[in-house]
Design a protein around this motif. Structure first.
Motif, PDB file in Angstrom:
ATOM      1  N   TYR A 222       0.834  -1.192   0.000  1.00 32.91           N
ATOM      2  CA  TYR A 222       0.000   0.000   0.000  1.00 32.91           C
ATOM      3  C   TYR A 222       0.876   1.253   0.000  1.00 32.91           C
ATOM      4  O   TYR A 222       1.837   1.346   0.774  1.00 32.91           O
ATOM      5  N   ASP A 223       0.550   2.204  -0.882  1.00 28.50           N
ATOM      6  CA  ASP A 223       1.310   3.453  -0.924  1.00 28.50           C
ATOM      7  C   ASP A 223       0.693   4.445   0.059  1.00 28.50           C
ATOM      8  O   ASP A 223      -0.344   4.153   0.688  1.00 28.50           O
ATOM      9  N   GLU A 307      -2.754  -4.021   6.133  1.00 28.13           N
ATOM     10  CA  GLU A 307      -2.387  -2.604   6.196  1.00 28.13           C
ATOM     11  C   GLU A 307      -0.939  -2.391   6.643  1.00 28.13           C
ATOM     12  O   GLU A 307      -0.372  -1.314   6.439  1.00 28.13           O
ATOM     13  N   ASP A 310       3.016  -1.899   3.830  1.00 29.08           N
ATOM     14  CA  ASP A 310       3.060  -0.592   3.176  1.00 29.08           C
ATOM     15  C   ASP A 310       4.461  -0.289   2.676  1.00 29.08           C
ATOM     16  O   ASP A 310       5.423  -0.942   3.035  1.00 29.08           O
TER      17      ASP A 310
END
Length: 315
Positions: A222-223, A307, A310
Motif C-alpha cells: 500500500y502506498d 495494512e 506498506d
C-alpha cells in the motif's frame, strides 16, 4: 499485568558497517522480534507489532527458569533452526499456531530458541536510559543460558562478522553503539543493520494455477495514498507442498472479479484476483527500475495485517 507493552527500538538500514571502539556488531537473526514482560505475577510475550504471543511459546512462560529477576522486560529474537541456520519459515510454523494441542505438539517438534540482546526493566526500575554496555552487563548477570535461551554476543569487528554471515548465507548483522540508550519507539543511527538481501511483508492480490493448484502469487504494498501497488510475483521459496495446498484452499473464498492492484501487473494471463488479506514475508535482491522486486523468494506466512504491508516499512 502491570507492565504495558512498548514499541521496541529499531535499527536503520545501512550499506556501510560502522567502525570504532564505541561500536559492536551482533548477528541479525532471521526470526520474530519478541519482548518478554514479567511483573513477578504474570508473564507475557509480545511481538514487535504489539501482538500477544504468550500461548505460542509455553516453554518461555516461566522466566525464573532463565532469568534471575523479580520483574523484568527482555528484548530479543525468537528463532528456530533448519539445516543448522535460523529459518523464518520454521519459526512462523510455531508463531502461527493457535490451538493448544498443536502448540504443545510443535514445542517439541520445532524447538524455539530465545536470543536475548537487551533489557529495559529490572526489579521495579527502568534501565533503558542506561548505556548499552551497562544493560549488556546486567543481562550477563541475570540470564541463565541453556539450549533454549542465549544472550547474543558482541563482535568488535563488524566487517569480519558480516563476512561470516555471507559465507553461511545468514541474514546479516546489526551494529550498535555501546553508549546508546534504548529509545522506546525510536529508530535512529545508534543502531544500524546491514543485510545480505532485502525483505518485506507483502499482501497477496492474485494467484496463478497449474494442474489445479496455486503455483505463484502476485504481491502488493500500500502506498501513502492507500492504493494497492503491484510489486512482483513469486513462485519459489521455503513453502512445502502442503503450504501450497493450503493456499489453494484459502484463496477460494477470497476470489474477486476486479483487479485489486492500482497498477497493471507485468503478468496478467491466467491470473485469478483475490482480496489482499493474506500476507507473506518476501526476500529479494533489489528493486528494478520498474518498481518490482528482483528474484523474490517466499520466506513464509506473515502474521501481520494487510495494512502493515506498506511502502514505508523497513525490516
Amino acid at each position: 499485568m502491570e507492565l504495558r507493552p512498548i514499541a521496541p527500538f529499531e535499527p536503520i538500514r545501512s550499506d556501510t558497517i560502522p567502525q570504532g571502539e564505541e561500536w559492536v556488531a551482533q548477528v541479525k537473526w532471521d526470526g520474530v522480534r519478541m519482548l518478554t514482560y514479567s511483573d513477578g505475577r504474570e508473564v507475557k510475550l509480545i511481538n514487535r507489532k504489539g501482538n500477544d504471543r504468550t500461548p505460542q511459546y509455553p516453554e518461555f512462560q516461566d522466566t525464573g527458569v532463565y532469568c534471575r529477576a523479580g520483574s523484568v522486560i527482555l528484548d530479543g529474537e525468537m528463532i528456530a533452526l533448519s539445516g543448522g541456520k535460523p529459518s523464518f519459515h520454521e519459526i512462523m510454523r510455531r508463531d502461527s499456531l493457535r490451538r493448544e494441542q498443536e502448540i504443545r505438539f510443535a514445542s517439541g517438534r520445532i524447538p524455539a530458541i530465545y536470543m536475548i540482546f537487551d533489557i529495559l526493566y529490572h526489579d521495579g526500575k527502568w534501565v533503558n536510559g542506561e548505556p548499552l554496555r551497562n544493560r549488556q552487563q546486567l543481562l550477563q548477570e541475570l540470564v541463565i543460558p541453556s539450549e533454549r535461551v542465549q544472550v547474543v554476543p558482541n563482535v568488535t569487528d563488524g566487517e569480519l562478522l558480516f563476512g561470516l554471515m555471507q559465507e553461511r548465507g545468514w541474514e546479516g548483522i546489526v551494529s550498535k553503539r555501546l553508549d546508546s540508550a534504548y529509545a522506546i519507539g525510536g529508530k535512529d543511527g545508534r543502531w544500524v543493520k546491514k543485510k545480505l538481501a532485502r525483505d518485506l511483508y507483502a499482501a497477496i492480490g492474485g494467484v496463478t494455477y497449474r494442474d489445479g493448484g496455486v503455483n505463484a502469487i502476485l504481491l502488493g504494498l500500500y502506498d501513502p495514498e492507500g492504493r494497492f501497488i503491484y510489486i512482483g510475483h513469486a513462485g519459489s521459496g521455503k513453502w512445502k507442498v502442503s503450504d501450497w495446498r493450503d493456499l489453494t484452499e484459502n484463496v477460494k473464498p477470497l476470489i474477486v472479479s476486479d483487479r485489486p492492484f492500482a497498477n497493471a501487473p507485468e503478468r496478467m494471463k491466467g491470473v485469478v484476483w483475490i482480496q489482499p488479506t493474506l500476507t507473506v514475508k518476501i526476500q529479494f535482491l533489489e528493486w528494478t527500475p520498474g518498481g518490482t522486486m528482483r528474484h523474490p523468494i517466499i520466506q513464509g506466512w506473515a502474521n501481520v495485517p494487510p495494512e502493515a504491508c506498506d511502502m514505508g516499512q523497513s525490516m
